[in-house]
Design an enzyme around this catalytic site. Sequence first.
Site, PDB file in Angstrom:
ATOM      1  N   GLU A  48       0.819  -1.208   0.000  1.00 21.86           N
ATOM      2  CA  GLU A  48       0.000   0.000   0.000  1.00 21.86           C
ATOM      3  C   GLU A  48       0.862   1.272   0.000  1.00 21.86           C
ATOM      4  O   GLU A  48       0.411   2.352   0.389  1.00 21.86           O
ATOM      5  CB  GLU A  48      -0.956  -0.022   1.200  1.00 21.86           C
ATOM      6  N   TYR A  86      -9.327   1.527  -5.203  1.00 19.08           N
ATOM      7  CA  TYR A  86      -8.218   2.424  -5.550  1.00 19.08           C
ATOM      8  C   TYR A  86      -8.160   2.829  -7.015  1.00 19.08           C
ATOM      9  O   TYR A  86      -7.487   3.781  -7.359  1.00 19.08           O
ATOM     10  CB  TYR A  86      -6.873   1.770  -5.182  1.00 19.08           C
ATOM     11  N   ARG A 112     -11.440   3.572  11.954  1.00 20.28           N
ATOM     12  CA  ARG A 112     -12.692   3.397  11.203  1.00 20.28           C
ATOM     13  C   ARG A 112     -13.201   1.992  11.426  1.00 20.28           C
ATOM     14  O   ARG A 112     -12.413   1.053  11.457  1.00 20.28           O
ATOM     15  CB  ARG A 112     -12.401   3.574   9.721  1.00 20.28           C
ATOM     16  N   ASP A 137     -15.878  -0.755   9.775  1.00 17.78           N
ATOM     17  CA  ASP A 137     -16.714  -1.023   8.601  1.00 17.78           C
ATOM     18  C   ASP A 137     -17.875  -1.936   8.975  1.00 17.78           C
ATOM     19  O   ASP A 137     -17.731  -2.818   9.832  1.00 17.78           O
ATOM     20  CB  ASP A 137     -15.879  -1.668   7.492  1.00 17.78           C
ATOM     21  N   GLU A 176     -15.169  -5.119   9.972  1.00 22.38           N
ATOM     22  CA  GLU A 176     -13.755  -5.076  10.369  1.00 22.38           C
ATOM     23  C   GLU A 176     -13.415  -3.684  10.863  1.00 22.38           C
ATOM     24  O   GLU A 176     -14.170  -2.728  10.657  1.00 22.38           O
ATOM     25  CB  GLU A 176     -12.849  -5.446   9.186  1.00 22.38           C
ATOM     26  N   ASN A 233     -10.295  -0.586  11.089  1.00 21.96           N
ATOM     27  CA  ASN A 233      -9.079  -0.070  10.441  1.00 21.96           C
ATOM     28  C   ASN A 233      -8.418   0.908  11.400  1.00 21.96           C
ATOM     29  O   ASN A 233      -9.023   1.913  11.773  1.00 21.96           O
ATOM     30  CB  ASN A 233      -9.435   0.690   9.158  1.00 21.96           C
TER      31      ASN A 233
HETATM   32  N1  LIG Z   1     -19.576 -11.191   4.504  1.00 26.97           N
HETATM   33  C1  LIG Z   1     -19.618 -10.337   3.490  1.00 26.97           C
HETATM   34  N2  LIG Z   1     -20.798 -10.020   2.889  1.00 26.97           N
HETATM   35  C2  LIG Z   1     -20.849  -9.149   1.866  1.00 26.97           C
HETATM   36  N3  LIG Z   1     -19.763  -8.521   1.347  1.00 26.97           N
HETATM   37  C3  LIG Z   1     -18.567  -8.793   1.886  1.00 26.97           C
HETATM   38  C4  LIG Z   1     -18.424  -9.701   2.994  1.00 26.97           C
HETATM   39  N4  LIG Z   1     -17.118  -9.760   3.316  1.00 26.97           N
HETATM   40  C5  LIG Z   1     -16.476  -8.940   2.465  1.00 26.97           C
HETATM   41  N5  LIG Z   1     -17.319  -8.362   1.598  1.00 26.97           N
HETATM   42  C6  LIG Z   1     -16.959  -7.426   0.519  1.00 26.97           C
HETATM   43  O1  LIG Z   1     -15.569  -7.543   0.254  1.00 26.97           O
HETATM   44  C7  LIG Z   1     -14.872  -6.326   0.590  1.00 26.97           C
HETATM   45  C8  LIG Z   1     -13.515  -6.634   1.214  1.00 26.97           C
HETATM   46  O2  LIG Z   1     -13.656  -7.436   2.360  1.00 26.97           O
HETATM   47  P1  LIG Z   1     -13.003  -7.048   3.761  1.00 26.97           P
HETATM   48  O3  LIG Z   1     -13.342  -5.655   4.105  1.00 26.97           O
HETATM   49  O4  LIG Z   1     -13.370  -8.104   4.728  1.00 26.97           O
HETATM   50  O5  LIG Z   1     -11.452  -7.200   3.515  1.00 26.97           O
HETATM   51  P2  LIG Z   1     -10.364  -6.079   3.126  1.00 26.97           P
HETATM   52  O6  LIG Z   1     -11.057  -4.925   2.535  1.00 26.97           O
HETATM   53  O7  LIG Z   1      -9.338  -6.782   2.365  1.00 26.97           O
HETATM   54  O8  LIG Z   1      -9.734  -5.573   4.409  1.00 26.97           O
HETATM   55  P3  LIG Z   1      -9.122  -4.126   4.620  1.00 26.97           P
HETATM   56  O9  LIG Z   1     -10.292  -3.194   4.623  1.00 26.97           O
HETATM   57  O10 LIG Z   1      -8.429  -4.299   5.902  1.00 26.97           O
HETATM   58  O11 LIG Z   1      -8.231  -3.799   3.487  1.00 26.97           O
HETATM   59  C9  LIG Z   1     -15.821  -5.590   1.520  1.00 26.97           C
HETATM   60  O12 LIG Z   1     -15.582  -4.209   1.492  1.00 26.97           O
HETATM   61  C10 LIG Z   1     -17.186  -5.984   0.937  1.00 26.97           C
HETATM   62  O13 LIG Z   1     -17.490  -5.237  -0.247  1.00 26.97           O
HETATM   63 MG   LIG Z   2     -12.343  -3.854   4.030  1.00 29.00          MG
END
Ligand SMILES: Nc1ncnc2c1ncn2[C@@H]1O[C@H](COP(=O)(O)OP(=O)(O)OP(=O)(O)O)[C@@H](O)[C@H]1O
Ligand SMILES: [Mg+2]
Length: 307
Positions: free
Chosen positions: A17, A213, A253, A255, A268, A270
């Site tokens: 990142e 992004y 933050r 989510d 989650e 942040n």
């Molecule tokens: N259980 C779920 N139901 C619906 N959509 C989901 C679910 N889990 C993840 N998503 C979708 O996938 C995206 C990424 O998942 P998540 O936020 O868990 O991981 P990440 O974004 O990789 O983590 P980080 O935000 O730490 O970078 C979410 O923003 C959402 O759009």
């Molecule tokens: Mg996420």
Amino acid sequence: MKEFGKVAVLMGGFSSEREVSLNSGAAILAALKSKGVDAHAFDPKETDLSELKTQGFQAAFNTLHGSYGEDGTVQGALEALGVRYTGCGVLASALGMDKYRSKLLWQALGLPIPPFAVLRDDSDFAKVEQELGLPLFIKPAAEGSSVGVHKIKQAGELQQKYRELRAQNLHGEILAEQFMSGGEYTCGVINRQALPSIRIIPANEFYDYEAKYQRDDTVYMCPSDLNDEDEKLMRNLALQAFAAIGGGNNCGRVDFLKDADGKLYILESNTLPGMTDHSLIPKAAKQAGIEFADLCIQILKIAYEVQ
Ligand SMILES: Nc1ncnc2c1ncn2[C@@H]1O[C@H](COP(=O)(O)OP(=O)(O)OP(=O)(O)O)[C@@H](O)[C@H]1O
Ligand SMILES: [Mg+2]
């Protein structure tokens, strides 16, 4: 603002990142300077962190996203060096990066999280698919930026995706999570106060790396579409979830996802959210009447308080 002394804006770093961090760092540097802070860019990839002491910095404004910057590593190094820094400490940073262990905490406190399962080589994948229902999400517990996150739509696909992720030797557990179809939200916190929620409507099927992004057609609604009751609930849950991982009065933050019935779940946390002037925390702060430069000063001030 001479009272802060010489401040290093930590940006860039070693993680995937890096580019996002350089953007956040540039925005913060400009904001701090506009407020008269003696701020300087500092990239730990180019200059050893120990130089912070020898170059006479009073504080580090941490904007290193991802591993090393966000997972407690740099926080530990700064503690050892005796340099005060912005944002979460070692424990909250490490927990915030670990989706599995933060879920366990929230679950123990009775906070709402989507039903999930930890996947292992000997898991009964068909049973997990059946119990969580399809579609479902599979994700590594310790990556960020949607890396490795997949939506599983067909029976039998979960085991195959699990094997693919395992082969990548990612850190930590691999999780399966129930699909929540009612929409995605985020809620910022600072100084133990929650900011107005934001509704995220991704341009792609879900909020993947590209939507995050590389595309500019993701819709961010702030104020969001929550009714007063849910807005209050989300702010409350965000404060509780952030406090549970040890976020203290720092900025972070949380989510959220809504299920088909409109119930809210914590997705989650942040601990080092993006800080470009079009990032989510600055957007929510603006809605609360806090300009970007003032937000940066608030974050910096917290680093000078006894925690
Ligand atoms: N259980 C779920 N139901 C619906 N959509 C989901 C679910 N889990 C993840 N998503 C979708 O996938 C995206 C990424 O998942 P998540 O936020 O868990 O991981 P990440 O974004 O990789 O983590 P980080 O935000 O730490 O970078 C979410 O923003 C959402 O759009
Ligand atoms: Mg996420």
